[in-house]
Every structure is written in C-alpha cells, then in structure tokens.
Motif scaffolding. Structure first.
Motif, PDB file in Angstrom:
ATOM      1  N   UNK A   1      -6.878  -7.485  -3.704  1.00 29.62           N
ATOM      2  CA  UNK A   1      -6.853  -6.384  -2.731  1.00 29.62           C
ATOM      3  C   UNK A   1      -6.259  -5.090  -3.289  1.00 29.62           C
ATOM      4  N   UNK A   2      -5.522  -5.178  -4.394  1.00 34.68           N
ATOM      5  CA  UNK A   2      -4.980  -3.948  -4.968  1.00 34.68           C
ATOM      6  C   UNK A   2      -6.085  -2.929  -5.235  1.00 34.68           C
ATOM      7  N   UNK A   3      -7.288  -3.458  -5.542  1.00 37.47           N
ATOM      8  CA  UNK A   3      -8.419  -2.558  -5.796  1.00 37.47           C
ATOM      9  C   UNK A   3      -8.696  -1.671  -4.591  1.00 37.47           C
ATOM     10  N   UNK A   4      -8.503  -2.235  -3.404  1.00 32.00           N
ATOM     11  CA  UNK A   4      -8.719  -1.428  -2.191  1.00 32.00           C
ATOM     12  C   UNK A   4      -7.702  -0.294  -2.103  1.00 32.00           C
TER      13      UNK A   4
ATOM     14  N   UNK B   1       3.875   8.437   2.576  1.00 33.47           N
ATOM     15  CA  UNK B   1       4.237   7.048   2.857  1.00 33.47           C
ATOM     16  C   UNK B   1       3.669   6.557   4.187  1.00 33.47           C
ATOM     17  N   UNK B   2       3.422   7.484   5.102  1.00 37.68           N
ATOM     18  CA  UNK B   2       2.870   7.061   6.393  1.00 37.68           C
ATOM     19  C   UNK B   2       1.349   6.927   6.355  1.00 37.68           C
ATOM     20  N   UNK B   3       0.694   7.555   5.366  1.00 36.23           N
ATOM     21  CA  UNK B   3      -0.773   7.521   5.351  1.00 36.23           C
ATOM     22  C   UNK B   3      -1.338   6.091   5.324  1.00 36.23           C
ATOM     23  N   UNK B   4      -0.812   5.192   4.473  1.00 33.40           N
ATOM     24  CA  UNK B   4      -1.368   3.835   4.488  1.00 33.40           C
ATOM     25  C   UNK B   4      -1.135   3.127   5.826  1.00 33.40           C
ATOM     26  N   UNK B   5      -0.081   3.530   6.527  1.00 34.56           N
ATOM     27  CA  UNK B   5       0.205   2.918   7.826  1.00 34.56           C
ATOM     28  C   UNK B   5      -0.820   3.396   8.860  1.00 34.56           C
TER      29      UNK B   5
ATOM     30  N   UNK C   1       0.833  -1.200   0.000  1.00 34.49           N
ATOM     31  CA  UNK C   1       0.000   0.000   0.000  1.00 34.49           C
ATOM     32  C   UNK C   1       0.870   1.253   0.000  1.00 34.49           C
ATOM     33  N   UNK C   2       2.014   1.177   0.672  1.00 36.58           N
ATOM     34  CA  UNK C   2       2.929   2.324   0.703  1.00 36.58           C
ATOM     35  C   UNK C   2       3.531   2.548  -0.687  1.00 36.58           C
ATOM     36  N   UNK C   3       3.972   1.459  -1.309  1.00 39.14           N
ATOM     37  CA  UNK C   3       4.501   1.576  -2.669  1.00 39.14           C
ATOM     38  C   UNK C   3       3.461   2.169  -3.608  1.00 39.14           C
ATOM     39  N   UNK C   4       2.240   1.664  -3.479  1.00 39.47           N
ATOM     40  CA  UNK C   4       1.173   2.134  -4.361  1.00 39.47           C
ATOM     41  C   UNK C   4       0.870   3.609  -4.138  1.00 39.47           C
ATOM     42  N   UNK C   5       0.888   4.034  -2.882  1.00 43.53           N
ATOM     43  CA  UNK C   5       0.604   5.442  -2.584  1.00 43.53           C
ATOM     44  C   UNK C   5       1.619   6.334  -3.285  1.00 43.53           C
TER      45      UNK C   5
END
Lengths: 211, 211
Positions: free
Chosen positions: B100-103, B10-14, A192-196
């Motif tokens: 899950x990439x769609x998410x 990069x921290x947002x998905x976390x 998800x981080x890579x994708x962001x």
C-alpha cells in the motif's frame, strides 16, 4: 502523581533513549549536554526533567542512572499492561512478535482474526483467537488496550466491538478515521501522514517548515 | 507550487481517507460535514482545502472526486518514489511487503541486511541485498529515501552509510536518536512515544491534555 504536560510526556521516551545510549562512564549528565545532543532548548530540558526528577547538582548535572529510573517510573515501564491485537496480517504479526513493547510497559497477550486458517496458531507461546472470542477474553483478562491492524474497510467495525468489550485505549494502524464515544482514546499511527511529511522534504512538494 | 503549512500537510492524508470512505452517492461534501466528521474546526478545514483546491460551491460544497484528485496531486501520489530499507527483521519485512505504500507515493524497491542467511532472498519479486551493496544500488537507482528497521545499537552506523550513499530523507523505526548533517531529514517513528501517550490515558499516569 502530579500532572505532566503532554509535550513533556512525549519527550520523555526520547530523553530515555538518549540517556541509555550514553557510555557507562558518563556518570553525570548536564541539561546542556542533553539539550545539545537532542537539539532542544536548555530551558525546556530543565523544565521537562524537573517534572520527573529533582534538580541536577549544580555544575555536575543529573545522576544518569537515577534519571533513567525516574523517567521509567514516570512512564509506568515497571507495571506491564496487557493488550490485544485484531488483524493477524503481516503488520499485526510483526507487532504481535515484537517483544520490546514489554520494555515500554505493554504486552500484547493475544491476537484475533476472522480468518479461520489463522485461528489456533500460536506465536511465541501466544495464541491467535477468533474475533468472536474477543469479548470474553477482554472481560476475563481485564484488557483495556486494543490494537487495530485490519484493512481500513473493517476497522470501524472492529473498533466498535473493542469499545463494547470495555477497551478504553485504541492504537489504530488502519488508514482510516475511527469514531469512538467520549472517554475512549484513539491513537492513530497514520503512515500516510508520516510519508506526506517525509516526501515533502524531497522537494517535489513545498511546505513551510516554520509553522 | 505554493508552499503549504506543515500542519495542513499532515491533515491532507486524513481528509483523503475521510473523503474516500464516504459513499459513492455523496457527490458533494461541505467543509462543515468534513469538520464534523473529523472533529476539526470549520474555518480550519476551509483554509486547509483552499491550499489545494478552489473554493467549494456555495451551499453545495466541494465536488468529492475532484477534491480527492486535488489532494492526491498535492501529496505527489501520482509519481511513486523508490526507497530502500535496511534491517530485514520482522518489522522490516512487514514494511517491505506492505504494498500500500505505493498508494502513498513510495515504493520500497530493495531491502538490505548484513545477515548472510537472508541475502539473496526475494520477497514479492524484490530482493534482499548485502549491506555492502547499498551504495552502488542507491547511486545506480538514484535512491533518496532510506528506511531504518535495524536494532538500536547499529542504527547510527546504518544512518551514516545512508547519508554517504546520497540519501536525504530517512524514516527511522529504531528507538534511538540519530545524528545527521544539515540537509538530511529524519522522520522518527518512535513507538515508545505513541505508547507513552496511550498509556497515560489508562489513568496510571496523568497528563495535562490541554497543553
């Protein structure tokens, strides 16, 4: 062996891949060539390489083959360490079957799952065990590296079990933050981080690239 | 939308994964709670969240559901972008099948390979095409994201073809440095780098963790 800065360590595999992809005729490589090829600074490349190798020859550069060997040694590629993977789903099995990890100093010797339909299957001569067998396997084989490819919901549980089994380095592919005691290293592979970061380059979002 | 620093991005998905894993009863969350849970600094969390959301309520914190929505919006998770993958090997197929990439705002709509045995196969209703068909597919479907899961030796070729097809963001899983023209973003998923950092924690190598 002397300590090496983390950022240097992270660049070593990149140098290695660059050096290996040069043609055989390239006997010597200069720091300038490497810096240009990898879009890095000249001084940084010299400093990084000094941490693993002697100086290059003036006006000639580094002996390419010797430099490759020095980096491989420094990365511990010679002595392959065994690892276990928990979560024999699609991603787990792709990693389990990815033989190239051996070139990078790691061998995934067994997989574990709690789905009874998968237990006992073998894959490239390696076996899928029940999660109940994890502790015995890890103790018997002195396993220190665990890979988590389970769904997010069970990843913390699996992580706790791994820590109880004496595993000290965990490679986490589940999209979740895991809590571990001090002394255990978690390496998160957060897609998800890579994708962001990637999607931000499509211009639908803006980021400040200079920070 | 205002620019957002890359490290915040990069921290947002976390944050998102942390917030989603809290129990339903947790209506409000404070920056301090998040900072503790993720081992980040209080000030940093406040600053990051200020980039996507309003202030938290004093002494109460942020409305958890609203904060989740604000982060998802900022990451563009609402509008799913199509991507293609080249290299229908084990890793490629694992990614192709990872729903899950769609998410996370991305849908891999087609795979490409040059192995005739694989062409025409469908996978979860999606098709594997011949590499020759890549350009037409990308132009017709306005594809801007390409994923490379080929062997290292052919990755640069595939990358060049992708750039010719108008792809501007490339997610590279091949262990090789790729050259692209200015304006094309490469995101390298270099497992060798992850492994180098991980294995250094086993004590066979030393790194300076403070750099």
């Amino acid at each position: 062996m002397k300590r090496i800065p983390k950022n240097t360590l992270k660049r070593l595999p990149v140098y290695l891949s660059y050096l290996k992809n040069l043609t055989e005729e390239q006997i010597y490589v200069s720091a300038t060539l490497i810096a240009d090829g990898l879009k890095l600074g000249d001084v940084q490349v010299r400093k990084d390489l000094a941490a693993v190798s002697g100086e290059g020859k003036p006006k000639v550069g580094y002996d390419r083959i010797k430099l490759i060997e020095a980096i491989e040694n420094r990365l511990g590629y010679g002595e392959c360490k065994n690892a276990v993977i928990v979560g024999a789903g699609k991603l787990g099995m792709a990693l389990f079957g990815y033989d190239k990890f051996k070139d990078y100093g790691m061998n995934i010797s067994a997989a574990f799952d709690s789905d009874l339909k998968k237990i006992g299957d073998t894959y490239l001569g390696k076996r899928i065990y029940h999660l109940n067998e994890l502790e015995e396997y890890c103790v018997r084989n002195k396993i220190k590296i665990g890979i988590i490819t389970t769904p997010a919901a069970v990843a913390q549980n699996v992580c706790d079990v791994m820590v109880d089994c004496g595993i000290s380095v965990i490679w986490n592919f589940a999209p979740v933050y895991l809590k571990v005691p001090d002394g255990v290293h978690i390496q998160n592979e957060n897609m998800a981080v890579s994708l962001a970061v990637m999607l931000s380059h499509l211009g639908s979002m803006n980021e400040d690239p200079d920070e």
